[in-house]
Design a protein around this motif. Structure first.
Motif, PDB file in Angstrom:
ATOM      1  N   ILE A   1       0.836  -1.204   0.000  1.00 16.29           N
ATOM      2  CA  ILE A   1       0.000   0.000   0.000  1.00 16.29           C
ATOM      3  C   ILE A   1       0.873   1.257   0.000  1.00 16.29           C
ATOM      4  O   ILE A   1       0.596   2.222  -0.709  1.00 16.29           O
ATOM      5  N   ALA A   2       1.951   1.230   0.778  1.00 13.19           N
ATOM      6  CA  ALA A   2       2.864   2.380   0.827  1.00 13.19           C
ATOM      7  C   ALA A   2       3.487   2.641  -0.536  1.00 13.19           C
ATOM      8  O   ALA A   2       3.663   3.800  -0.947  1.00 13.19           O
ATOM      9  N   PHE A   3       3.808   1.551  -1.263  1.00  6.41           N
ATOM     10  CA  PHE A   3       4.383   1.693  -2.602  1.00  6.41           C
ATOM     11  C   PHE A   3       3.377   2.333  -3.555  1.00  6.41           C
ATOM     12  O   PHE A   3       3.681   3.300  -4.255  1.00  6.41           O
ATOM     13  N   VAL A   4       2.158   1.800  -3.569  1.00  2.00           N
ATOM     14  CA  VAL A   4       1.126   2.308  -4.486  1.00  2.00           C
ATOM     15  C   VAL A   4       0.710   3.722  -4.102  1.00  2.00           C
ATOM     16  O   VAL A   4       0.323   4.517  -4.960  1.00  2.00           O
ATOM     17  N   ALA A   5       0.801   4.044  -2.799  1.00  2.00           N
ATOM     18  CA  ALA A   5       0.359   5.361  -2.328  1.00  2.00           C
ATOM     19  C   ALA A   5       1.321   6.481  -2.699  1.00  2.00           C
ATOM     20  O   ALA A   5       0.952   7.655  -2.640  1.00  2.00           O
ATOM     21  N   ASP A   6       2.551   6.141  -3.070  1.00  2.00           N
ATOM     22  CA  ASP A   6       3.504   7.179  -3.466  1.00  2.00           C
ATOM     23  C   ASP A   6       2.936   7.971  -4.646  1.00  2.00           C
ATOM     24  O   ASP A   6       2.502   7.382  -5.648  1.00  2.00           O
ATOM     25  N   PRO A   7       2.912   9.315  -4.559  1.00  2.00           N
ATOM     26  CA  PRO A   7       2.298  10.121  -5.627  1.00  2.00           C
ATOM     27  C   PRO A   7       2.866   9.839  -7.018  1.00  2.00           C
ATOM     28  O   PRO A   7       2.125   9.825  -8.011  1.00  2.00           O
ATOM     29  N   GLY A   8       4.174   9.606  -7.097  1.00  2.00           N
ATOM     30  CA  GLY A   8       4.766   9.300  -8.400  1.00  2.00           C
ATOM     31  C   GLY A   8       4.238   8.003  -8.981  1.00  2.00           C
ATOM     32  O   GLY A   8       3.937   7.914 -10.180  1.00  2.00           O
ATOM     33  N   ILE A   9       4.088   6.982  -8.130  1.00  2.00           N
ATOM     34  CA  ILE A   9       3.559   5.692  -8.587  1.00  2.00           C
ATOM     35  C   ILE A   9       2.086   5.835  -8.967  1.00  2.00           C
ATOM     36  O   ILE A   9       1.624   5.259  -9.965  1.00  2.00           O
ATOM     37  N   VAL A  10       1.336   6.608  -8.176  1.00  2.00           N
ATOM     38  CA  VAL A  10      -0.079   6.856  -8.494  1.00  2.00           C
ATOM     39  C   VAL A  10      -0.214   7.463  -9.882  1.00  2.00           C
ATOM     40  O   VAL A  10      -1.042   7.031 -10.699  1.00  2.00           O
ATOM     41  N   MET A  11       0.609   8.473 -10.182  1.00  2.00           N
ATOM     42  CA  MET A  11       0.516   9.135 -11.484  1.00  2.00           C
ATOM     43  C   MET A  11       0.975   8.216 -12.606  1.00  2.00           C
ATOM     44  O   MET A  11       0.394   8.224 -13.708  1.00  2.00           O
ATOM     45  N   LEU A  12       1.995   7.401 -12.365  1.00  2.00           N
ATOM     46  CA  LEU A  12       2.455   6.456 -13.386  1.00  2.00           C
ATOM     47  C   LEU A  12       1.364   5.439 -13.711  1.00  2.00           C
ATOM     48  O   LEU A  12       1.082   5.161 -14.888  1.00  2.00           O
ATOM     49  N   ILE A  13       0.735   4.880 -12.666  1.00  2.00           N
ATOM     50  CA  ILE A  13      -0.359   3.924 -12.878  1.00  2.00           C
ATOM     51  C   ILE A  13      -1.485   4.586 -13.665  1.00  2.00           C
ATOM     52  O   ILE A  13      -2.035   3.993 -14.608  1.00  2.00           O
ATOM     53  N   SER A  14      -1.827   5.820 -13.294  1.00  2.00           N
ATOM     54  CA  SER A  14      -2.927   6.532 -13.964  1.00  2.00           C
ATOM     55  C   SER A  14      -2.633   6.760 -15.441  1.00  2.00           C
ATOM     56  O   SER A  14      -3.503   6.589 -16.299  1.00  2.00           O
ATOM     57  N   VAL A  15      -1.388   7.139 -15.749  1.00  2.00           N
ATOM     58  CA  VAL A  15      -1.015   7.385 -17.149  1.00  2.00           C
ATOM     59  C   VAL A  15      -1.020   6.085 -17.951  1.00  2.00           C
ATOM     60  O   VAL A  15      -1.495   6.053 -19.097  1.00  2.00           O
ATOM     61  N   LEU A  16      -0.512   5.015 -17.365  1.00  2.00           N
ATOM     62  CA  LEU A  16      -0.497   3.730 -18.079  1.00  2.00           C
ATOM     63  C   LEU A  16      -1.910   3.238 -18.375  1.00  2.00           C
ATOM     64  O   LEU A  16      -2.200   2.759 -19.478  1.00  2.00           O
TER      65      LEU A  16
END
Length: 437
Positions: free
Chosen positions: A255-270
């Motif tokens: 959850i901490a990994f996915v919660a990172d704002p950079g990871i959130v934005m990467l997932i959203s863009v993909l």
């Protein structure tokens, strides 16, 4: 004397931008180096301090800002923004048209940078005004109020995202609190204030009329809303999970990994690359070209953020930040109000909301640890102050005047007053939240 030297450094920044018309990034660099000399930092350490400040702040933000630009570009070019606006218009109808425009600005404004959102959505407002034979200002102000609020209050927009990084705040909580303040602020500065503008005449230039896509070329409503709001869902959702799960749980690291704002934005863009791109018959080459254009659009924003980081680092390395913090503690004024006032003054002087917010951050940062203030609310207080009274030195002022084709007087009575309502309402909202948090 230290305070005077800091004020002189900020005055140099303001003069370089307002009087010399220098690019804000160059102005920040010159002001940072000047501050280093004025505050007694050894000459051989100034360059290193500037570089550390730029790298330290950009390291947290490059992914968030660049991915946000890519997502916003795809939402715009795919027709998702047009679909969202059309859907809300059907629901609210002519009677509540200003509320429809406000919600459109809020939803579409989350993934879009302000200037992109302005250029994309204002022509849609003109189309609506023409269709219902009503004032374009009456329709447009609620839309622009929502765009301003998302720009100043809500990550992943550059200024609030940078402030979250500087104050070590929680991006998900800042977004959650930001929404709580944004909704009543938009209502006041948008539909409620717009009632006073019903008879204000505007003659939008034909150049700025919307080029709408055919209905058959638009993505579905569910796809449009899902993709545009995905970063919000992920940020708020993972923050809620983090607050309700034990640190010993095996899911906590995930959850901490996915919660990172950079990871959130990467997932959203993909995901957006598929939902609004490949699935809608865009080729991968077309999508990547859109992303390239998007990164060019925000290159200067990244540089301005880097410049602000340099000035902050100079203040830190010279020990000035702690001196300022100690001095401010003796002021009989709430730190959230103080942050708002400083930001508002810089905003009125410089014109740029981003420059105002990031400059204040360098001054106020020590208060986060030395005074009892919630860093998430500090982000929002500065965000509100950064929108105070837009006037002649703000590009947004002139964009509004030219797009809506109204007089200077009417621009001040509508645009400038709207921005001031946003700033004051935002501060009131922050202070109310501070009572309960």
């Amino acid at each position: 004397m230290t305070i005077l030297l800091v004020l002189l450094s900020i005055a140099i920044l303001v003069l370089l931008i307002v009087w010399a018309k220098l690019n804000p990034f160059l102005a920040f660099l010159i002001a940072s180096i000047s501050a280093g000399f004025l505050l007694g930092l050894p000459a051989d350490q100034i360059a290193g301090s500037v570089q550390r400040g730029m790298g330290g702040l950009l390291g947290d933000l490059v992914i968030v800002i660049v991915m946000g630009a890519m997502l916003g570009k795809l939402v715009a070019e795919s027709g998702a923004a047009q679909r969202i606006a059309g859907f809300l218009m059907k629901i609210f109808g002519q009677k509540h048209i200003t509320w429809a425009m406000s919600i459109t600005g809020l939803v579409v404004g989350i993934p879009l940078f302000y200037n992109v959102g302005f250029v994309l959505l204002v022509p849609l407002a003109f189309t609506v005004a023409y269709q219902y034979k009503i004032s374009a200002v009456y329709v447009g102000i609620p839309l622009l109020a929502a765009l301003s609020v998302t720009h100043g209050f809500l990550p992943p927009h550059p200024s609030p995202a940078a402030l979250v990084a500087q104050f070590d705040a929680n991006m998900g909580l800042t977004l959650f609190y930001g929404f709580a303040i944004a909704i009543p602020t938009i209502a006041l500065a948008g539909p409620i204030f717009a009632r006073t503008l019903k008879n204000m005449e505007a003659k939008p230039l034909k150049t700025f009329q919307a080029e709408t896509k055919p209905e058959s070329e638009l993505p579905s409503t569910s796809n449009s809303f899902f993709t545009a709001l995905l970063p919000v869902v992920l940020l708020v959702g993972t923050t809620a999970l983090n607050l309700n799960i034990s640190s010993d749980s095996s899911l906590a690291p995930v959850i901490a990994f996915v919660a990172d704002p950079g990871i959130v934005m990467l997932i959203s863009v993909l995901i957006a690359t598929f939902t609004l791109g490949l699935r809608r018959d865009f080729s991968m080459k077309q999508i990547m070209e859109l992303y390239t254009v998007a990164t060019k659009d925000i290159a200067m924003i990244l540089l301005i953020v880097a410049g602000a980081g340099a000035l902050k680092q100079i203040f830190t390395d010279t020990g000035v930040s702690m001196v300022i913090a100690e001095g401010l503690q003796s002021w009989d004024i709430h730190p959230l109000i103080l942050a708002w006032i400083i930001t508002a003054i810089i905003r009125v002087c410089v014109g740029s909301a981003t420059v105002a917010g990031l400059t204040t951050a360098g001054i106020i940062a020590p208060l986060v640890t030395t005074m009892n203030v919630d860093p998430n609310l500090l982000v929002l207080s500065i965000g509100a102050g950064s929108l105070m009274f837009s006037h002649f030195n703000d590009a947004g002022f002139w964009m509004y005047k030219e797009f809506f084709n109204v007089s200077i007087k009417d621009t001040i009575k509508s645009w400038s007053v709207m921005e001031t309502i946003v700033a004051v309402s935002g501060l009131i909202g922050v202070l109310i939240l501070d009572i309960f948090i």
